[in-house]
Design a protein around this motif. Structure first.
Motif: not given
Length: 348
Positions: A262-265, A109-114, A223-232, A118-122
């Motif tokens: 760490m590794l240019g993150w 299943e695709p995961v809706d996370g980030f 991958l983190f949840d796009r709406r909160g701080a939990t791990v997706a 490499v990114e830090l969305p709102e």
């Protein structure tokens, strides 16, 4: 990337026929697109019959163990179904090499996370309390993994927990020695290899409870949840086995960007307001009930093991088997990990 470069027309037909045999929705494969990331494996998203999928297979230029590694991933993801561990849900697995010629694969299943390296969305970019909670959420996800009974989950034969910790130092010293076989490699210019190895060998924990080990647990592999701080989802289970789950916690500490680069993150690593190592350990201990009083040993072992793993790419780069710039960057990271190990030993 054109679709033909991702999967050939013949591969798409074979995939569709296999999916039909699995009872999955039929129709043409649509919206085929590569998924970028830090892995060399083939990862593509697509839709078929109104359902979204992610296909994961080995790299186009497969190594000797590429298919075996993917078969292990399939087993772990199947075993985690129905548990509290955040992971990509396995839809169907093809452990045979006859559908996609020479390659095993699975659908998830695709995961809706980030990916927070490499990114830090709102809203995460604007809210320091969310960024602080993300590290603690990683501890919670890891604690959930440590609580899975691997035998009941069907993974009794997935690893060799007896002697697991005792094997680590000789296993990875042998790996480091093997790099001498790469032409042009000058040898491991890593600080304190023998001192770190001796310190670890003399202090191997004698009492621990085996469980599922992710094996490469760090910020880039969740991958983190796009709406909160939990791990997706925890992703990339290539190095998973049955061992001491505290090594995953040590690995998280060794790579945690809240205390060192760490590794240019970028992303979360550059934003700040991260949880401290002490907070992460305390959260894990509270969530898992495991004794973390000896966590310094596991963090040093993580530095030792990961440093040697990264040095392998440097050795291959010296032999012209990997890009030299990447090899040099990972060598610098390996040096940093051994320096960190020495610092942790001095403070322990």
């Amino acid at each position: 990337m054109p679709e033909a470069e991702i999967l050939s027309p013949g591969e798409l037909r074979a995939l569709g026929a296999w999916m039909d045999r699995q009872g999955l929705p039929g129709g043409p494969v649509e919206d085929l697109a590569p998924i970028a990331g830090g892995t060399q494996n083939l990862m593509v998203s697509f839709r078929r019959g109104g359902r979204a999928y992610v296909l994961r297979s080995g790299p186009r230029h497969r190594r000797a163990r590429s298919n075996d590694v993917l078969r292990r991933e399939m087993r772990v993801l199947a075993a985690l179904s129905g548990t509290a561990v955040p992971h990509p849900e396995l839809i169907a697995a093809c452990p045979e090499e006859t559908v996609l010629p020479g390659a095993v694969f699975y659908l998830m299943e695709p995961v809706d996370g980030f990916n927070a390296t490499v990114e830090l969305p709102e809203p995460h970019a604007a809210r320091p309390e969310l960024r602080h909670e993300m590290g603690l959420a990683m501890a919670d996800a890891l604690a959930a993994l440590s609580e899975v009974d691997h035998e009941r989950a069907g993974l009794a034969d997935f690893g060799r927990p007896h002697g697991f910790l005792e094997r680590q130092v000789p296993r990875w010293l042998a790996e480091l020695d093997s790099y001498a076989g790469h032409d042009g490699y000058p040898g491991p210019d890593l600080p304190g290899v023998e001192a770190v190895a001796d310190w670890l060998a003399q202090r191997v924990p004698q009492r621990w409870s085996p469980g599922i080990l992710h094996g490469d647990y760090h910020l880039a592999n969740v991958l983190f949840d796009r709406r909160g701080a939990t791990v997706a989802a925890i992703v990339d289970w290539e190095m998973s086995t049955i061992g001491d789950p505290l090594l995953d916690l040590g690995w998280l500490l060794a790579t945690w960007p809240g205390t060192r680069p760490m590794l240019g993150w970028t992303g979360l690593a550059a934003a700040g307001d991260l949880a401290t190592e002490e907070e992460i350990v305390a959260r894990y201990a509270a969530s898992s009930g495991r004794d973390t009083s000896g966590i310094a040993w596991y963090a040093v072992l993580a530095c030792f093991k990961l440093g040697i793993v990264l040095e392998g790419t440097h050795a291959r780069a010296c032999a012209g088997k990997a890009p030299r710039a990447i090899g040099d960057r990972l060598h610098a990271a390996a040096v940093g990990l051994f320096e960190q190990a020495l610092d942790r030993i001095a403070r322990s």
